[in-house]
Structures are given as structure tokens and as C-alpha cells.
Design an enzyme around this catalytic site. Structure first.
Site, PDB file in Angstrom:
ATOM      1  N   HIS A   1       7.028  -0.807   2.869  1.00  0.00           N
ATOM      2  CA  HIS A   1       7.170  -1.519   4.132  1.00  0.00           C
ATOM      3  C   HIS A   1       7.551  -2.964   3.867  1.00  0.00           C
ATOM      4  CE1 HIS A   1       3.178  -2.977   3.007  1.00  0.00           C
ATOM      5  NE2 HIS A   1       3.276  -3.897   3.948  1.00  0.00           N
TER       6      HIS A   1
ATOM      7  N   HIS B   1       4.976   8.166   1.770  1.00  0.00           N
ATOM      8  CA  HIS B   1       4.061   7.162   1.231  1.00  0.00           C
ATOM      9  C   HIS B   1       4.385   6.775  -0.210  1.00  0.00           C
ATOM     10  CE1 HIS B   1       0.147   5.069   0.942  1.00  0.00           C
ATOM     11  NE2 HIS B   1       0.130   5.522  -0.294  1.00  0.00           N
TER      12      HIS B   1
ATOM     13  N   HIS C   1       2.150   1.644   0.999  1.00  0.00           N
ATOM     14  CA  HIS C   1       3.247   2.319   1.685  1.00  0.00           C
ATOM     15  C   HIS C   1       4.498   1.428   1.687  1.00  0.00           C
ATOM     16  CE1 HIS C   1       4.329   5.525   4.695  1.00  0.00           C
ATOM     17  NE2 HIS C   1       5.314   4.658   4.890  1.00  0.00           N
TER      18      HIS C   1
ATOM     19  N   ASN D   1       7.411  -7.535   0.371  1.00  0.00           N
ATOM     20  CA  ASN D   1       6.577  -7.746  -0.801  1.00  0.00           C
ATOM     21  C   ASN D   1       6.315  -6.387  -1.439  1.00  0.00           C
ATOM     22  OD1 ASN D   1       6.302 -10.441  -0.021  1.00  0.00           O
ATOM     23  ND2 ASN D   1       4.419 -10.046   1.096  1.00  0.00           N
TER      24      ASN D   1
ATOM     25  N   CYS E   1      -4.022   5.616   4.547  1.00  0.00           N
ATOM     26  CA  CYS E   1      -3.016   4.571   4.768  1.00  0.00           C
ATOM     27  C   CYS E   1      -2.669   4.464   6.245  1.00  0.00           C
ATOM     28  CB  CYS E   1      -1.758   4.884   3.957  1.00  0.00           C
ATOM     29  SG  CYS E   1      -0.424   3.686   4.235  1.00  0.00           S
TER      30      CYS E   1
ATOM     31  N   GLN F   1       8.072  -6.939   6.299  1.00  0.00           N
ATOM     32  CA  GLN F   1       7.549  -7.661   7.456  1.00  0.00           C
ATOM     33  C   GLN F   1       8.635  -8.529   8.086  1.00  0.00           C
ATOM     34  OE1 GLN F   1       3.448  -9.254   7.115  1.00  0.00           O
ATOM     35  NE2 GLN F   1       3.539  -8.616   4.963  1.00  0.00           N
TER      36      GLN F   1
END
Length: 352
Positions: free
Chosen positions: A171, A118, A169, A158, A71, A173
Site C-alpha cells: 500500500h 497480501h 500489505h 513506504n 491485516c 499513502q
């Protein structure tokens, strides 16, 4: 909060956000042999629809569903080199290596890693961790809105393969648009028309109407979550500060302190909507969490648009997805598979 800025091997910026002053994240250089970043995205205007479209053909080569031990959002360990050079981190933001924006027309795309762990999800974070993410969102909003090429700063997460996530992972944006996204442009127009017609703020009236209704999902002294009257998705909830603010930078200390508990509770309610899968794995409902903030250079937007989050899932029932087929995709004409009132009840019960 401590912020540390470094430059990655290809010239992109990376920001470490830490809750304390003890970590020296900047002492770890990016050891990857990367070519200088080439920002090839462009924007084109669709005259028939009155909308801007981002053209980013280089994204065809972006990282796609790598194995967990490869990753790129994990910390760097030994010779396993990732996007984050340090061996650990709390919250990290960096320029996207495969951006949809940022060519000659301006704009910027960034990635926000909520935790170095993770296997976790945002809903697994502690309130202190969620508070640090909020501070990172606030800092990036201020920095990006100060850029002359940016008109709108949009944070989103998302989650889930059903949504289209290609990196597991935890996260989100940030898209710093050089134009107004279509949904925001419509909101600015609607808010201005409502002000002209009533002399009042559209979003303040919306929150006041919903606060006493059956669609309320959760609330505390400073925030309220409800299913919208005209929901597009089978399960959808909107989260607003009770005192309207245009963006993250305008939240006061009380609103910031009250945010983590209700946001984590709301995400956990989505996870509780459907039965957990067999085998003891955590229940992870696929969703999109979309943060709306007032844009720049839109008349009246700063005084009319309200900061809020719209969270929705594409799952309409256990094992069943809401597909955007002919009417939704072809004409933008949504039809929901549940009533917002039923969805609100389900989300309230999911928190028990």
C-alpha cells in the site's frame, strides 16, 4: 476504469477502482461498529524554521504490525471485518483512520491499496495493475486539488520494516497538505530563481543534462530514470516524464502507456541491488517512493514544477542501514556513502 464510492461505518470515504465494468463493489456495507470519525489533527507553524508541523497525537493508537491474518487492508471475508468491505478488489483508496492531517486547519490523508494480495509488492504487479494504480493516483490528484483547503497533493509508498512500515500489505499513502511541505516550498523557490536567472525551466534543463550522462539508470521513449548529481541517499533514483508535466492529470496517453514498464523495472532494480535472503524468500529492498507534483497557490508553480518520483533506500550495503544521525537529523546536512555514479551502475546491473 470504473470508480465506485462508498461510505464506511465511521463516515470515511472509500473508492474502489476497477479495470472493468463487471464488479459491483458497492453492494457490500461496512459491518463494523465504529464510532464517527474524529479528526483531531492540527497544524502549527515553526517560526524559527519557517515550516508547518502536523500535530496528530491520536496516531499513537494506530494499528501496529498486526499478524498477517488480521491485516486491516485485506478484503473482508465472512466475519473477519477489515477496512475494505468487499471480498475482493483491484485498487482501493480510503480515508486514513489515523490521519496526520484533516482537523480544523484542513488537509486530508488517504491510503492506497495496490492489490488485494497480501504477500505481493508493487514490483510484483503486472503492467495492467500498475496502470490502474496510475489512474487511481490521477483521479485522487484531481479530486483533492479541487478542495479549497488543499495546496499540495503528495503520493508516496513506504516499504519495509527498516523504513518504519507497520502494515505489511502492499500500500501507499496520499497526503493532501493544507500548506506547502518544506521540500516543495524550497523547490518552488529554486525553480523561480532559476527562471529569473536563465529564462529557462529548472527541471527541463536538469532532465536534459542527465539524459546524456553516466547516471542514467533506465529510459524509454517517454520516461527517464537517473541517479541525481547530488544524491542524499546511498541508492537513489529519480523518474521523470521526458515532456514536463506539472502533475498526474497532465500526462498524455503515450506517457501513461509507457509508465508501467519503466516504473516496475525501476522498483525491481532496487530489489536486485542486494543478495536475496536465505530460505528462498523474495528480496524486498526497503524504500520510499515519493511523487512530487505542482502545488496550488504558489506563484509560477504550475508552469515550473515537474511531476517526478524520487525513490531511495535506507540500506547502504547488505545488512547495513543508512542512519540519519547527528548531521543529517540535527542540521539536515546529508553525506552520502556512495557516489551517484557508482549507484547508477549498480542499479543498471541489478536489472540484468
Amino acid at each position: 476504469m470504473k470508480k465506485t464510492v462508498i461510505t464506511l461505518a465511521d463516515g470515511r470515504e472509500l473508492f474502489y477502482y476497477d479495470s472493468g465494468d463487471g464488479e459491483a463493489r458497492g453492494g457490500y456495507p461496512d459491518r463494523r461498529p465504529l464510532e464517527p470519525m474524529h479528526r483531531a489533527a492540527e497544524t502549527r507553524y515553526d517560526e524559527a524554521q519557517g515550516e508547518w508541523i502536523a500535530i496528530a497525537a491520536h496516531r499513537q493508537n494506530r494499528t501496529y504490525k498486526p499478524p498477517a491474518d488480521q491485516c486491516p487492508l485485506d478484503p473482508t471475508h465472512g466475519d473477519r471485518l477489515t477496512e475494505i468491505p468487499a471480498p475482493d478488489y483491484e485498487v482501493v483508496v480510503f480515508e486514513n483512520r489515523f490521519p496526520s492531517l484533516g482537523g480544523p486547519d484542513g488537509g486530508r490523508c488517504e491510503v492506497v491499496c495496490f492489490t488485494s494480495e497480501h504477500e505481493k509488492s508493487f514490483a510484483d504487479l503486472t503492467e495492467a495493475q500498475a496502470s490502474l494504480v496510475l489512474e487511481a493516483w490521477t483521479d485522487r490528484t484531481a479530486d483533492l486539488l479541487a478542495r479549497p483547503d488543499v495546496r499540495q497533493v503528495y503520493m508516496f509508498e513506504n516499504r519495509g520494516e527498516e523504513i518504519g512500515v507497520t502494515l505489511a500489505h502492499p500500500h501507499g499513502q496520499i497526503y493532501a497538505f493544507p500548506y506547502l511541505a518544506p521540500k516543495m516550498e524550497r523547490a518552488v523557490t529554486q525553480a523561480a530563481a532559476y527562471r529569473e536567472r536563465t529564462g529557462r525551466n529548472l527541471f527541463e534543463d536538469l532532465v536534459e543534462r542527465e539524459s546524456a550522462g553516466e547516471r542514467v539508470v533506465d529510459e524509454n521513449e517517454h520516461w527517464i530514470a537517473f541517479t541525481p548529481y547530488a544524491a542524499r541517499w546511498p541508492y537513489e533514483a529519480h523518474l521523470y516524464p521526458k515532456r514536463r508535466t506539472p502533475d498526474f492529470t497532465a500526462l498524455d496517453d503515450a506517457q501513461r502507456a509507457a509508465f508501467p514498464s519503466i516504473y516496475l523495472s525501476l522498483l525491481r532494480r532496487f530489489d536486485g541491488l542486494f543478495p536475496a535472503p536465505e530460505g528462498g524468500a523474495p528480496n524486498r529492498t526497503p524504500y520510499i517512493a515519493a511523487w512530487h507534483q505542482a502545488p496550488k497557490r504558489a506563484p509560477g508553480a504550475a508552469t515550473e514544477i515537474a511531476l517526478h518520483c524520487e525513490i531511495f533506500t535506507v540500506r547502504r550495503a547488505p545488512g547495513k542501514l543508512k542512519y540519519l544521525a547527528g548531521a543529517e537529523s540535527g542540521m539536515g546536512a546529508f553525506a552520502s556513502d556512495t557516489t551517484p555514479e557508482q549507484a547508477a551502475l549498480a542499479l543498471r546491473n541489478a536489472g540484468r
